[in-house]
Scaffold this active site. Sequence first.
Site, PDB file in Angstrom:
ATOM      1  N   ARG A  45     -10.624  39.489 -40.845  1.00  0.00           N
ATOM      2  CA  ARG A  45     -11.473  39.293 -42.037  1.00  0.00           C
ATOM      3  C   ARG A  45     -12.224  37.978 -41.969  1.00  0.00           C
ATOM      4  O   ARG A  45     -13.338  37.859 -42.457  1.00  0.00           O
ATOM      5  CB  ARG A  45     -10.581  39.250 -43.276  1.00  0.00           C
ATOM      6  CG  ARG A  45     -10.258  40.599 -43.822  1.00  0.00           C
ATOM      7  CD  ARG A  45      -9.440  40.428 -45.066  1.00  0.00           C
ATOM      8  NE  ARG A  45     -10.309  39.992 -46.158  1.00  0.00           N
ATOM      9  CZ  ARG A  45     -10.574  40.746 -47.206  1.00  0.00           C
ATOM     10  NH1 ARG A  45     -10.056  41.940 -47.310  1.00  0.00           N
ATOM     11  NH2 ARG A  45     -11.366  40.307 -48.166  1.00  0.00           N
ATOM     12  N   ASP A  86     -14.255  43.858 -42.622  1.00  0.00           N
ATOM     13  CA  ASP A  86     -13.427  44.125 -43.788  1.00  0.00           C
ATOM     14  C   ASP A  86     -12.990  45.585 -43.672  1.00  0.00           C
ATOM     15  O   ASP A  86     -13.809  46.496 -43.786  1.00  0.00           O
ATOM     16  CB  ASP A  86     -14.270  43.890 -45.050  1.00  0.00           C
ATOM     17  CG  ASP A  86     -13.514  44.315 -46.302  1.00  0.00           C
ATOM     18  OD1 ASP A  86     -12.336  44.737 -46.182  1.00  0.00           O
ATOM     19  OD2 ASP A  86     -14.112  44.212 -47.394  1.00  0.00           O
ATOM     20  N   LYS A 139       4.077  49.114 -37.542  1.00  0.00           N
ATOM     21  CA  LYS A 139       4.932  49.544 -38.630  1.00  0.00           C
ATOM     22  C   LYS A 139       4.729  48.616 -39.831  1.00  0.00           C
ATOM     23  O   LYS A 139       4.288  47.494 -39.612  1.00  0.00           O
ATOM     24  CB  LYS A 139       6.406  49.548 -38.215  1.00  0.00           C
ATOM     25  CG  LYS A 139       6.980  48.129 -37.983  1.00  0.00           C
ATOM     26  CD  LYS A 139       8.453  48.079 -38.236  1.00  0.00           C
ATOM     27  CE  LYS A 139       8.760  47.629 -39.634  1.00  0.00           C
ATOM     28  NZ  LYS A 139       9.037  46.181 -39.755  1.00  0.00           N
ATOM     29  N   HIS A 169       8.643  48.267 -32.432  1.00  0.00           N
ATOM     30  CA  HIS A 169       8.732  47.407 -31.238  1.00  0.00           C
ATOM     31  C   HIS A 169      10.130  47.437 -30.610  1.00  0.00           C
ATOM     32  O   HIS A 169      10.292  47.056 -29.461  1.00  0.00           O
ATOM     33  CB  HIS A 169       8.246  45.981 -31.531  1.00  0.00           C
ATOM     34  CG  HIS A 169       9.221  45.115 -32.252  1.00  0.00           C
ATOM     35  ND1 HIS A 169       9.385  45.170 -33.613  1.00  0.00           N
ATOM     36  CD2 HIS A 169      10.081  44.173 -31.818  1.00  0.00           C
ATOM     37  CE1 HIS A 169      10.308  44.301 -33.968  1.00  0.00           C
ATOM     38  NE2 HIS A 169      10.751  43.664 -32.902  1.00  0.00           N
ATOM     39  N   GLU A 207      20.332  39.274 -38.300  1.00  0.00           N
ATOM     40  CA  GLU A 207      19.358  38.223 -37.989  1.00  0.00           C
ATOM     41  C   GLU A 207      19.779  36.917 -38.633  1.00  0.00           C
ATOM     42  O   GLU A 207      20.375  36.938 -39.717  1.00  0.00           O
ATOM     43  CB  GLU A 207      17.991  38.592 -38.557  1.00  0.00           C
ATOM     44  CG  GLU A 207      17.392  39.847 -37.979  1.00  0.00           C
ATOM     45  CD  GLU A 207      15.989  40.057 -38.526  1.00  0.00           C
ATOM     46  OE1 GLU A 207      15.053  39.553 -37.902  1.00  0.00           O
ATOM     47  OE2 GLU A 207      15.849  40.691 -39.588  1.00  0.00           O
ATOM     48  N   ASP A 226      12.147  47.784 -44.442  1.00  0.00           N
ATOM     49  CA  ASP A 226      11.633  46.928 -43.370  1.00  0.00           C
ATOM     50  C   ASP A 226      12.393  47.141 -42.057  1.00  0.00           C
ATOM     51  O   ASP A 226      11.809  47.036 -40.979  1.00  0.00           O
ATOM     52  CB  ASP A 226      11.757  45.446 -43.787  1.00  0.00           C
ATOM     53  CG  ASP A 226      11.257  44.492 -42.711  1.00  0.00           C
ATOM     54  OD1 ASP A 226      10.144  44.704 -42.207  1.00  0.00           O
ATOM     55  OD2 ASP A 226      11.987  43.540 -42.360  1.00  0.00           O
ATOM     56  N   HIS A 231      13.633  50.436 -37.147  1.00  0.00           N
ATOM     57  CA  HIS A 231      14.425  49.977 -35.996  1.00  0.00           C
ATOM     58  C   HIS A 231      15.833  50.593 -35.979  1.00  0.00           C
ATOM     59  O   HIS A 231      16.286  51.094 -34.954  1.00  0.00           O
ATOM     60  CB  HIS A 231      14.551  48.456 -35.996  1.00  0.00           C
ATOM     61  CG  HIS A 231      13.234  47.746 -36.129  1.00  0.00           C
ATOM     62  ND1 HIS A 231      12.092  48.198 -35.531  1.00  0.00           N
ATOM     63  CD2 HIS A 231      12.872  46.615 -36.784  1.00  0.00           C
ATOM     64  CE1 HIS A 231      11.094  47.367 -35.811  1.00  0.00           C
ATOM     65  NE2 HIS A 231      11.542  46.407 -36.577  1.00  0.00           N
ATOM     66  N   LYS A 325      19.297  39.701 -43.188  1.00  0.00           N
ATOM     67  CA  LYS A 325      18.676  38.429 -42.797  1.00  0.00           C
ATOM     68  C   LYS A 325      19.598  37.291 -43.196  1.00  0.00           C
ATOM     69  O   LYS A 325      20.424  37.441 -44.094  1.00  0.00           O
ATOM     70  CB  LYS A 325      17.333  38.265 -43.497  1.00  0.00           C
ATOM     71  CG  LYS A 325      16.308  39.286 -43.029  1.00  0.00           C
ATOM     72  CD  LYS A 325      14.906  38.766 -43.215  1.00  0.00           C
ATOM     73  CE  LYS A 325      13.879  39.770 -42.750  1.00  0.00           C
ATOM     74  NZ  LYS A 325      13.874  39.991 -41.303  1.00  0.00           N
TER      75      LYS A 325
HETATM   76  C1  BG6 Z   1      10.267  43.364 -37.788  1.00  0.00           C
HETATM   77  C2  BG6 Z   1      10.645  43.125 -39.219  1.00  0.00           C
HETATM   78  O1  BG6 Z   1       9.804  44.680 -37.624  1.00  0.00           O
HETATM   79  O2  BG6 Z   1      11.398  43.146 -36.954  1.00  0.00           O
HETATM   80  C3  BG6 Z   1      11.188  41.713 -39.392  1.00  0.00           C
HETATM   81  O3  BG6 Z   1       9.517  43.314 -40.060  1.00  0.00           O
HETATM   82  C4  BG6 Z   1      12.312  41.450 -38.414  1.00  0.00           C
HETATM   83  O4  BG6 Z   1      11.617  41.502 -40.732  1.00  0.00           O
HETATM   84  C5  BG6 Z   1      11.904  41.829 -36.989  1.00  0.00           C
HETATM   85  O5  BG6 Z   1      12.636  40.067 -38.482  1.00  0.00           O
HETATM   86  C6  BG6 Z   1      13.090  41.748 -36.047  1.00  0.00           C
HETATM   87  O6  BG6 Z   1      12.667  41.923 -34.729  1.00  0.00           O
HETATM   88  P1  BG6 Z   1      13.407  41.242 -33.491  1.00  0.00           P
HETATM   89  O7  BG6 Z   1      12.641  41.708 -32.314  1.00  0.00           O
HETATM   90  O8  BG6 Z   1      13.335  39.749 -33.724  1.00  0.00           O
HETATM   91  O9  BG6 Z   1      14.818  41.728 -33.517  1.00  0.00           O
END
Ligand code: BG6
Length: 475
Positions: A45, A86, A139, A169, A207, A226, A231, A325
Site C-alpha cells: 500500500r 490498494d 494463512k 508454513h 511457543e 491462529d 498447523h 504462547k
Molecule cells: C504462525 C502464527 O502461523 O505460526 C504465529 O500466526 C506463530 O502466531 C507461528 O507464532 C509459529 O511458527 P513457528 O514456525 O515459529 O513455529
Amino acid sequence: MPMLDRLLLFGATGDLARRYLFPSLIHLWRDRLLPPGFQLVAAGRQGFDSDEAFRNWLQERLGREASGNAAAFAELMARTRYVAVDLQDEAGIADALAPFAHAPAVSYLSTPPDLFAPAARGLARAGLLDAPSRLVLEKPIGHDLGSARAINAVLRRALDETRVFRIDHYLGKAPVQNLMALRLGNTLLEAVWHRRWIESVDIVVAETAGVDGREGYYANYGALRDMVQNHVLQLLALIAMEPPAQLDADAIRDEKRKVLRALRPLQAADVGRYTVRGRYGDGVVAGRAVPGFRHHAPVETFVAVEAFIDNWRWSGVPFRLVTGKRLAERATEVLVCFRPVSHWLFERPDAARAAPNRMRIRLQPEEHIELGLMGSLSAPEWAALELQPMALDLQMPSPQRRIAYERLLVDALKGNQTLFVRDDEVEAAWSWIDSISSAWAAAATPVLPYPAGSWGPPEAQRFLPASIVDEIGGG
Ligand code: BG6
C-alpha cells in the site's frame, strides 16, 4: 506444470515479508535455487518515489539479513520493481499491474484474508490469473467456515484449484515432512499404527514468543484459529491419515481431508471436559520479565483439546492437542503412547502401566526421536527379571535448516502443490474448529489465566503429554 520465473509479492511492506519472505528470497537467490530469469514485483500500500527508494527502505528494515548477504541482496534488488497497490480497489489493481500482465506469474497474497477476494478479482481482471499463472495465499483462509467458503468460491471463479497454493508454513518444515517419511517408510510402525496398539497421541506446539505487535489480529483470532485450525491440524492429519497410494499432491490431500472430516465435532456439553482455554498474564520467560496479554476481547492464547477421530483406525483413541504462547519452553512434539503388553510376566506389575512404550518425535527447536522400551539391559545375572524403562535415542546433528518458506516459494514457482492445503481440507478443518468456538460461546467457557513462562493454566495440566510432565517434575 511449467516453472515460472516471475513472482508478484503483495504485502511486501508487511511483517511476514520482512521476517520470512525477503530473507527466503535472498537465500534462494544466493544459493542459485531460483530460476536464472527470476523477476520480483513487490507490491504494497505504501508509496515510494522510486524502486531505489523502496530498496533503501527494505535494506534498512532487513538489517543483518541484507548486510550479511550483500551481494545476493543487491542482485535480487536489481530484479525487483516496486508498485503501490490498494488491494481493495479491483480496477486499481488491474491498472497498476497492467505493465506486468504480459507473462505468467505467481502472485503471492501475504495479506489479511479479507483482501483475498477483492485481490483475486482484481488480479483476474488484469489477466494475471490466466493459465498457467498461479495464486499463493497466506494463512488464515478466512475466520470461520462461512468466510473460508466465500473465499474459496471467489477463487474458483478466478482460477482452477490446481493453480491455487494455500500456505501452511509447517508443511514446509523438513521435520514435519519427516513425520510422513517415518510413518510410511517403516514396517515396524506400519504394523502398529492403529487403535489396537496405540493408546493416545499428543501433539504439542509450545511457543515462548508472545502476541507482541499482533494484538489486533490476535484479538480476532486467538490460538484456536491462529494455530489449531492450521498447523496443529495439519500435524494431526499427517499422523492419522491412511497411507496414500502415491505421494502425489491430491492423493495425500485426499487422505488428510478424510481425517479432518472424521474429527468428532464438540458440543457445548463437552467443552468443559475436553477443552481448556487460557491466556497469559505477566510472568518470566527465559529469565526475562514479560507483560501479560491485555485486550478487552476475551480471546485465548492457549488451547488444549482432546480430540477424537471417528473412523475405523482411530476410534476411541484420544488425540490431545496443546498449543500456547509464552509457555515455559519452545517445543513442537508428537508423543505416541502404545498400549501395555497384554500379559505382564515380570516383577512390579505396575511398571507396564507406569512406562508404556512410547515414541516421542521432537520437531522443534531441535530434532530428536526417542523410542521408549522396557528391558533389563544392565541388570546383574542373578537378579530377578525386573524390567526398567530404556530409550532408543536418535539424536542426529540437525543440518542448518532453511526457512520453511524457502521450500514453499520454490514449490509454488515449480507448480508442486504437495505441501499446500486444498480448498476442501481448509473447509473440513474450519468446520471442526467452528464446532469448538460455537460450543465455547454456548457454554460461556472461561478463558483461564496462566503466568507467562508456565505450562498453561493448572486446569490444563491433565492435557500435557507424559514427556513434558516428566520434564517438569511430575506435573
Ligand atoms: C504462525 C502464527 O502461523 O505460526 C504465529 O500466526 C506463530 O502466531 C507461528 O507464532 C509459529 O511458527 P513457528 O514456525 O515459529 O513455529
